[in-house]
Scaffold this motif. Structure first.
Motif, PDB file in Angstrom:
ATOM      1  N   ASP A   1     -52.078  27.160   0.592  1.00  0.00           N
ATOM      2  CA  ASP A   1     -52.428  28.471   1.148  1.00  0.00           C
ATOM      3  C   ASP A   1     -51.212  29.376   1.286  1.00  0.00           C
ATOM      4  O   ASP A   1     -51.044  30.089   2.285  1.00  0.00           O
ATOM      5  N   THR A   2     -50.345  29.352   0.272  1.00  0.00           N
ATOM      6  CA  THR A   2     -49.145  30.179   0.293  1.00  0.00           C
ATOM      7  C   THR A   2     -49.081  31.136  -0.891  1.00  0.00           C
ATOM      8  O   THR A   2     -48.036  31.731  -1.151  1.00  0.00           O
ATOM      9  N   GLY A   3     -50.204  31.269  -1.615  1.00  0.00           N
ATOM     10  CA  GLY A   3     -50.268  32.270  -2.670  1.00  0.00           C
ATOM     11  C   GLY A   3     -50.126  31.734  -4.073  1.00  0.00           C
ATOM     12  O   GLY A   3     -49.783  32.498  -4.989  1.00  0.00           O
ATOM     13  N   PHE A   4     -50.435  30.465  -4.283  1.00  0.00           N
ATOM     14  CA  PHE A   4     -50.291  29.876  -5.610  1.00  0.00           C
ATOM     15  C   PHE A   4     -51.612  29.314  -6.123  1.00  0.00           C
ATOM     16  O   PHE A   4     -51.645  28.317  -6.842  1.00  0.00           O
ATOM     17  N   ASP A   5     -52.705  29.971  -5.761  1.00  0.00           N
ATOM     18  CA  ASP A   5     -54.041  29.591  -6.205  1.00  0.00           C
ATOM     19  C   ASP A   5     -54.554  30.624  -7.211  1.00  0.00           C
ATOM     20  O   ASP A   5     -53.989  31.713  -7.353  1.00  0.00           O
ATOM     21  N   SER A   6     -55.640  30.297  -7.888  1.00  0.00           N
ATOM     22  CA  SER A   6     -56.212  31.222  -8.870  1.00  0.00           C
ATOM     23  C   SER A   6     -57.708  30.958  -8.988  1.00  0.00           C
ATOM     24  O   SER A   6     -58.276  30.141  -8.253  1.00  0.00           O
ATOM     25  N   ILE A   7     -58.331  31.635  -9.942  1.00  0.00           N
ATOM     26  CA  ILE A   7     -59.766  31.520 -10.178  1.00  0.00           C
ATOM     27  C   ILE A   7     -60.028  30.357 -11.140  1.00  0.00           C
ATOM     28  O   ILE A   7     -59.324  30.196 -12.135  1.00  0.00           O
ATOM     29  N   ASN A   8     -61.031  29.566 -10.842  1.00  0.00           N
ATOM     30  CA  ASN A   8     -61.424  28.434 -11.681  1.00  0.00           C
ATOM     31  C   ASN A   8     -62.578  28.835 -12.605  1.00  0.00           C
ATOM     32  O   ASN A   8     -63.239  29.857 -12.383  1.00  0.00           O
TER      33      ASN A   8
END
Length: 471
Positions: free
Chosen positions: A316-323
């Motif tokens: 939860d620090t900004g390194f996610d994306s859309i799957n």
């Protein structure tokens, strides 16, 4: 040419302005999904400076700063970087966010919560810093004050089954709080049998329950007890992060054997993981129906993409994306199984992939019923989708295939106490859409009808759907 973010911001017709001013603007807020800290609400400590309240924990802003070439120490802190320097780094970034909702949100937050009308940039940042910090010293700029001043009636936090809920219980005792703070049941760690967090989390659950979880039947009993405990602490919603939708038929005996493998540290195959998750979700779905809860499924996040930064900063620090990947077939099988076995609870389906809007909008129509208006909901545009285009796409998909008038509306999904102007953003977009339809002759200029629909979407539908009893 319209002035930047004037009183008609996002409202492009007389009809839109009238609908917003008469019906949306003053409606209270129900924030039925967020990540606010109940301890921070209870302790109600004031904020030391603008960075603390504006940038701490806000990974939306962090992503933008990284994209603007800001060093990580000025994004998440460290190496002796001051809060003032971190604020200056964000002020330098804001002008580059034109076209991103952050540009609008940042100015709305300054305008609505601090009374600062200036267009933020690197030059006027020192002045904005002084103005905002002066306001933070005034009464009402604490977590509770910000919630009250934003006209929020209900806050639903996100809580693990092993949590003590001590701060929810303390808040519940305060008769003059002015708003409700309710937990939401988030049992993701119970389902993620292949993650390294699984066995440590089981120990936490054992501590919460007061006994050893030696087999799957005991796990199910523990989850049931925690649902009961959450229910006694005013919980009416569950929430699941379903990053990849999978479904496999499984008996309790098969799920128990898979659980035993994980408990012994043995490898669990993807097929076994699907079977374990499917049976456990079916079990939880029946519990939610029994307790009259709403089940939320947040689908298709691709999390923790950057292994090096995950190791350094955590989730939860900004390194996610859309799957991407399959959705309709496994999701329908899951919903159908829960429906067969005890009846679906009220359910909200969100996908982080906007390409799934029509798929989900068509699926929800297959499971409506039980005399509950909008029992199965197409969830609000979420995370990467809470943009102008994303909100419009979600609203139009729901309107095209279902009942927009029964939608339970916007949520913040935020860790920040400054995020409530996002509800205003959504409401303006909603009113502009309906105003466009009025201007084009697609709907009648019937203020009584349209006003009731807008008030419903902004507040009343959620109040009735979740049965919060806020009036």
């Amino acid at each position: 040419m319209k002035a930047f973010m004037d009183e008609q911001f996002l409202l492009n017709s007389k009809s839109a302005v009238e609908l917003y001013e008469q019906f949306a603007k003053e409606m209270p807020i129900i924030d039925y999904h967020c990540h606010l800290d109940p301890q921070a609400i209870y302790e109600d400590k004031s904020f030391n400076n603008l960075t603390e309240v504006w940038l701490y924990g806000d990974h939306y802003k962090w992503r933008a700063m990284r994209a603007n070439g800001i060093e990580e120490s000025h994004v998440t802190g460290g190496n002796g970087v001051s809060d003032y320097d971190r604020f200056l780094a964000y002020a330098k970034t804001v002008p580059m966010t034109i076209g991103n909702p952050l540009y609008h949100w940042s100015h709305l937050e300054l305008k609505r919560l601090f009374g600062i009308e200036d267009i933020i940039n690197e030059k006027n940042a020192p002045m904005i810093w002084e103005k905002a910090n002066a306001r933070l010293k005034e009464e009402g700029f604490s977590p509770r004050g910000l919630i009250r001043s934003s006209n929020v009636r209900v806050v639903c936090t996100t809580d693990d089954p092993a949590d003590t809920l001590e701060y929810h219980q303390l808040l519940k005792k305060e008769n003059d709080l002015g708003f409700q703070v309710r937990p939401s049941f988030r049992p993701d760690k119970a389902l993620e049998i292949n993650r390294t967090t699984f066995l440590p989390w089981l120990k936490r659950l054992e501590d919460a329950c007061g006994y050893a979880i030696t087999d799957y039947s005991v796990l199910l009993q523990a989850l049931k007890e925690r649902v009961q405990f959450f229910h006694e602490t005013d919980c009416l919603l569950s929430d699941h992060a379903i990053d990849k939708v999978m479904y496999a038929e499984a008996t309790e005996e098969q799920a128990a054997a898979i659980f035993a493998k994980a408990l012994n540290g043995e490898a669990v195959s993807l097929e076994e993981e699907a079977a374990y998750k499917s049976f456990t979700l079916r079990y939880l779905g029946r519990l939610y129906t029994e307790y009259g809860w709403t089940m939320q499924l947040h689908i298709k996040a691709h999390r923790n993409n950057n292994a090096a930064m995950f190791s350094k900063l955590g989730p939860d620090t900004g390194f996610d994306s859309i799957n991407d990947g399959p959705l309709a077939e496994p999701l329908v099988r899951l919903l159908d199984a829960i429906e067969r076995e005890g009846g679906l609870p009220r359910t909200i389906l969100y996908s982080l992939n906007a390409g799934d809007n029509d798929v989900l909008a068509s699926i929800i129509g297959s499971f409506q019923g039980d005399g509950i208006p909008g029992k199965i909901q197409l969830g609000s545009a979420w995370w990467f989708n809470d943009t102008i285009d994303g909100m419009l796409a979600q609203l139009k998909s729901l309107a095209n295939m279902g009942l927009l008038a029964r939608f339970v509306g916007m949520l913040t999904d935020s860790r920040s106490f400054l995020s409530y102007p996002r509800h205003e953003y959504f409401r303006r977009i909603l009113c502009n859409l309906l105003g466009d339809w009025v201007e084009a002759g697609l709907v009648p200029n019937d203020k009584e009808l349209l006003g009731s629909i807008i008030e419903g979407i902004c507040y009343r539908n959620a109040e009735q759907y979740f049965r919060f009893g806020t009036e």
